[in-house]
Design a protein around this motif. Structure first.
Motif, short mmCIF file in Angstrom:
data_model
loop_
_atom_site.label_atom_id
_atom_site.label_comp_id
_atom_site.label_asym_id
_atom_site.label_seq_id
_atom_site.Cartn_x
_atom_site.Cartn_y
_atom_site.Cartn_z
N LEU A 167 3.36 -7.98 -8.02
CA LEU A 167 1.95 -8.35 -8.02
C LEU A 167 1.44 -8.45 -6.58
CD1 LEU A 167 -0.32 -9.22 -10.00
CD2 LEU A 167 0.25 -11.57 -9.40
N ALA A 168 2.26 -9.07 -5.73
CA ALA A 168 1.87 -9.22 -4.33
C ALA A 168 1.70 -7.84 -3.68
CB ALA A 168 2.92 -10.02 -3.57
N ARG A 169 2.63 -6.92 -4.02
CA ARG A 169 2.56 -5.58 -3.44
C ARG A 169 1.30 -4.87 -3.93
NH1 ARG A 169 6.69 -0.94 -5.04
NH2 ARG A 169 5.42 -1.17 -6.89
N THR A 170 1.03 -4.98 -5.25
CA THR A 170 -0.17 -4.33 -5.81
C THR A 170 -1.43 -4.87 -5.14
OG1 THR A 170 1.01 -4.22 -7.88
CG2 THR A 170 -1.33 -3.81 -7.99
N GLN A 171 -1.46 -6.23 -5.02
CA GLN A 171 -2.65 -6.82 -4.40
C GLN A 171 -2.79 -6.38 -2.96
OE1 GLN A 171 -1.89 -10.90 -5.31
NE2 GLN A 171 -3.11 -10.84 -7.20
N PHE A 172 -1.64 -6.35 -2.27
CA PHE A 172 -1.68 -5.94 -0.86
C PHE A 172 -2.20 -4.50 -0.74
CE2 PHE A 172 0.55 -3.61 2.53
CZ PHE A 172 0.04 -4.28 3.63
N LEU A 173 -1.64 -3.62 -1.58
CA LEU A 173 -2.05 -2.21 -1.50
C LEU A 173 -3.51 -2.04 -1.89
CD1 LEU A 173 1.14 -0.47 -2.85
CD2 LEU A 173 0.15 -0.22 -0.59
N ALA A 174 -3.95 -2.80 -2.91
CA ALA A 174 -5.34 -2.68 -3.33
C ALA A 174 -6.28 -3.11 -2.20
CB ALA A 174 -5.58 -3.54 -4.58
N VAL A 175 -5.93 -4.24 -1.56
CA VAL A 175 -6.77 -4.74 -0.47
C VAL A 175 -6.74 -3.76 0.71
CG1 VAL A 175 -7.01 -6.58 1.25
CG2 VAL A 175 -6.53 -7.16 -1.12
N MET A 176 -5.53 -3.31 1.06
CA MET A 176 -5.39 -2.39 2.19
C MET A 176 -6.15 -1.09 1.93
SD MET A 176 -4.05 -3.74 4.62
CE MET A 176 -3.94 -2.31 5.68
N SER A 177 -6.00 -0.56 0.71
CA SER A 177 -6.68 0.69 0.39
C SER A 177 -8.19 0.53 0.56
CB SER A 177 -6.38 1.13 -1.04
OG SER A 177 -5.01 1.22 -1.22
N ILE A 224 -2.39 6.34 -3.81
CA ILE A 224 -1.59 5.11 -3.74
C ILE A 224 -2.22 4.03 -4.61
CG2 ILE A 224 -0.85 3.23 -2.21
CD1 ILE A 224 -0.43 5.33 -0.04
N LEU A 225 -3.54 3.95 -4.54
CA LEU A 225 -4.26 2.94 -5.32
C LEU A 225 -4.06 3.20 -6.82
CD1 LEU A 225 -5.97 0.55 -4.63
CD2 LEU A 225 -8.00 1.94 -4.95
N ASP A 226 -4.19 4.46 -7.23
CA ASP A 226 -3.99 4.81 -8.64
C ASP A 226 -2.58 4.49 -9.08
OD1 ASP A 226 -6.42 5.66 -9.36
OD2 ASP A 226 -6.05 7.80 -9.05
N PHE A 227 -1.64 4.84 -8.20
CA PHE A 227 -0.24 4.66 -8.56
C PHE A 227 0.09 3.17 -8.75
CE2 PHE A 227 4.23 4.13 -7.33
CZ PHE A 227 4.80 4.85 -8.35
N THR A 228 -0.42 2.33 -7.85
CA THR A 228 -0.14 0.90 -7.98
C THR A 228 -0.80 0.34 -9.25
OG1 THR A 228 -1.97 0.46 -6.49
CG2 THR A 228 0.22 0.36 -5.55
N LYS A 229 -2.01 0.87 -9.55
CA LYS A 229 -2.69 0.42 -10.78
C LYS A 229 -1.84 0.78 -11.99
CE LYS A 229 -7.61 0.76 -9.99
NZ LYS A 229 -8.67 1.73 -10.16
N MET A 230 -1.28 1.99 -11.98
CA MET A 230 -0.48 2.43 -13.12
C MET A 230 0.80 1.62 -13.24
SD MET A 230 -1.04 6.43 -12.97
CE MET A 230 -2.68 7.03 -13.29
N GLU A 231 1.43 1.40 -12.10
CA GLU A 231 2.69 0.64 -12.11
C GLU A 231 2.49 -0.76 -12.66
OE1 GLU A 231 4.71 0.44 -8.36
OE2 GLU A 231 6.37 1.41 -9.40
N SER A 232 1.35 -1.36 -12.33
CA SER A 232 1.12 -2.73 -12.80
C SER A 232 0.39 -2.74 -14.14
CB SER A 232 0.35 -3.52 -11.75
OG SER A 232 -0.85 -2.85 -11.47
N GLY A 233 0.26 -1.58 -14.76
CA GLY A 233 -0.34 -1.48 -16.11
C GLY A 233 -1.82 -1.81 -16.11
N LYS A 234 -2.46 -1.70 -14.94
CA LYS A 234 -3.88 -2.09 -14.88
C LYS A 234 -4.82 -0.92 -15.17
CE LYS A 234 -3.96 -6.25 -12.24
NZ LYS A 234 -3.44 -6.50 -10.94
N LEU A 235 -4.27 0.27 -15.25
CA LEU A 235 -5.15 1.42 -15.46
C LEU A 235 -5.51 1.51 -16.95
CD1 LEU A 235 -5.85 4.11 -13.56
CD2 LEU A 235 -4.76 5.12 -15.54
N GLU A 236 -6.82 1.57 -17.22
CA GLU A 236 -7.22 1.69 -18.62
C GLU A 236 -8.05 2.93 -18.78
OE1 GLU A 236 -9.11 -1.91 -19.83
OE2 GLU A 236 -7.23 -3.03 -19.48
#
Ligand code: ADP
Length: 400
Positions: A167-177, A224-236
């Motif tokens: 979760l921390a990695r996803t949040q970090f990547l989302a913010v960084m992106s 990268i943003l898409d990939f992290t979304k998919m990994e964390s199951g957030k992509l709908e």
């Protein structure tokens, strides 16, 4: 039966000659025979040691066999020990046996037949040993259960920890992106404005390089943003009507300049039964097509790109259809042994290619996730010349 611990057998009789007779009958066996001349003495032994079976004389002065047996059966620790009563007559024995119908109790009438006594004792010893084995297996099982419970607890903790880290990695990547995209949009906008101004040829080339580099950086960040979304199951996925032909047209227009620069031709073959209007997430389908067509163009120096679309016939549902879409090229192709690595995230088939063609190695991993979310799958095929990517998706049909 071989066993490490001695098998204790308690012989109880007030007459030493009877005890000797019992001892003689059982001496050949591998038993440890403990003798007692009274009920009280027998109970004292029972307090101290574990016994496989008790041979108990019924008639004894003082505490007789029946009284002694009552005590034995009343104590939790000894109540399971089988007792073989030795009684003087048949009548007494039958009466006795009726009182102890619960099992684990047997009787013999004096004078007893040695081999019958021996075999009775053998069968009780067999049960005793089987119960002991069962007990130690139960203990082992209990230990294993405790161990498994401990491992489960540790795994649950590790999972929680991993989820927190993900979760921390996803949040970090989302913010960084997001943080990177904002200034990058500025770079792209300013490069566009710069290209509209008077510049020397050299300056124009520099401006173009800035624009291209910014585009490719933007693509990587979006991936990268898409990939992290998919990994964390957030992509709908969304669902809305769209025109498939228009979508293909739109995708190809993005590459028109690149294709004409490289003299590549493109053919599109959409089979007649493919519905014109479909229901689904057009943006995500476009993303898959852009990735596959983009790769086909990127890895093809000359020849053609071919897109084929058809309906998979054996689809059962009336309201949806399964489409098979193929993107074929005449490019550098894919070595057969690298096929499996293709759809792994961050996989590029070789680093020299990466330097030459660019890219992040995420496009196919993302495409695979999208296609699977659309109840389909994706595969790559090596051809004599070039490569073919084939995927299926299930989309809603719209009546026209
Ligand atoms: P990238 O952004 O690096 O292109 P992809 O996930 O889309 O990432 O592709 C991963 C790798 O698969 C590419 O780097 C390339 O080695 C190989 N590949 C993909 N498409 C093709 C193709 N049409 N022809 C040859 N190789 C391809």
């Amino acid at each position: 039966m071989p066993t490490l611990e001695p098998i204790n057998i308690l012989l109880v009789d007030d007459r030493p000659e009877n005890l000797l007779a019992l001892e003689a009958v059982l001496s050949e066996e591998n038993y440890r025979l403990i003798k007692a001349t009274s009920g009280e003495e027998a109970l004292r032994h029972l307090m101290k040691e574990e016994f496989a079976v008790i041979v108990l004389d019924v008639q004894m002065p003082g505490m007789d066999g029946i009284e002694t047996a009552k005590w034995i059966k009343a104590r939790e620790k000894t109540q399971h020990i089988p007792i073989i009563f030795i009684s003087a007559n048949y009548k007494e024995s039958e009466h006795l046996f009726a009182g102890y119908s619960a099992g684990g109790v047997d009787y013999m009438v004096k004078p007893f037949v040695p081999h019958i006594l021996r075999s009775k004792i053998q069968s009780f010893v067999g049960i005793f040993l089987a119960q002991k084995r069962l007990k130690s297996q139960k203990m082992l099982l209990h230990q294993k259960t405790l161990e498994l419970e401990r491992i489960n607890r540790e795994l649950a903790l590790a999972k929680e920890e991993a989820e927190r880290a993900a979760l921390a990695r996803t949040q970090f990547l989302a913010v960084m992106s997001h943080e990177i995209r904002t200034p990058l949009n500025g770079v792209i906008g300013m490069a566009d404005l710069l290209q509209d101004t008077e510049m020397s040829l050299e300056q124009r080339n520099y401006a173009e390089m800035i624009r291209k580099s910014a585009d490719s950086l933007m693509k990587t960040i979006n991936n990268i943003l898409d990939f992290t979304k998919m990994e964390s199951g957030k992509l709908e996925l969304e669902e809305y009507p769209f025109d498939l032909k228009a979508l293909i047209q739109e995708v190809l227009e993005l590459f028109t300049a690149e294709m004409s620069k490289r003299h590549l031709t493109c053919t599109v073959d959409i089979k007649q039964d493919v519905p014109a209007c479909l229901l689904g997430d057009m943006i995500r389908l476009r993303q898959v097509l852009i990735n596959l067509v983009g790769n086909a163009i990127k890895f093809t120096d000359d020849g053609e790109i071919c897109i084929r679309i058809e309906v998979v016939p054996d689809h059962k549902d009336d309201h949806t259809c399964r489409l098979r879409i193929e993107v074929q090229d005449t490019g550098i192709g894919i070595p057969v042994d690298k096929m499996n690595a293709l759809f792994q995230p961050f996989s590029q088939l070789d680093s020299s290619m990466n330097r030459r063609y660019g890219g992040s190695g995420l496009g196919l991993a993302i495409s695979k996730s999208i296609v699977q979310m659309m109840q389909g799958d994706i595969a790559a095929y090596a051809l004599d010349r070039g490569a073919m990517f084939q995927f299926t998706v299930v989309l809603g049909k719209l009546e026209q």
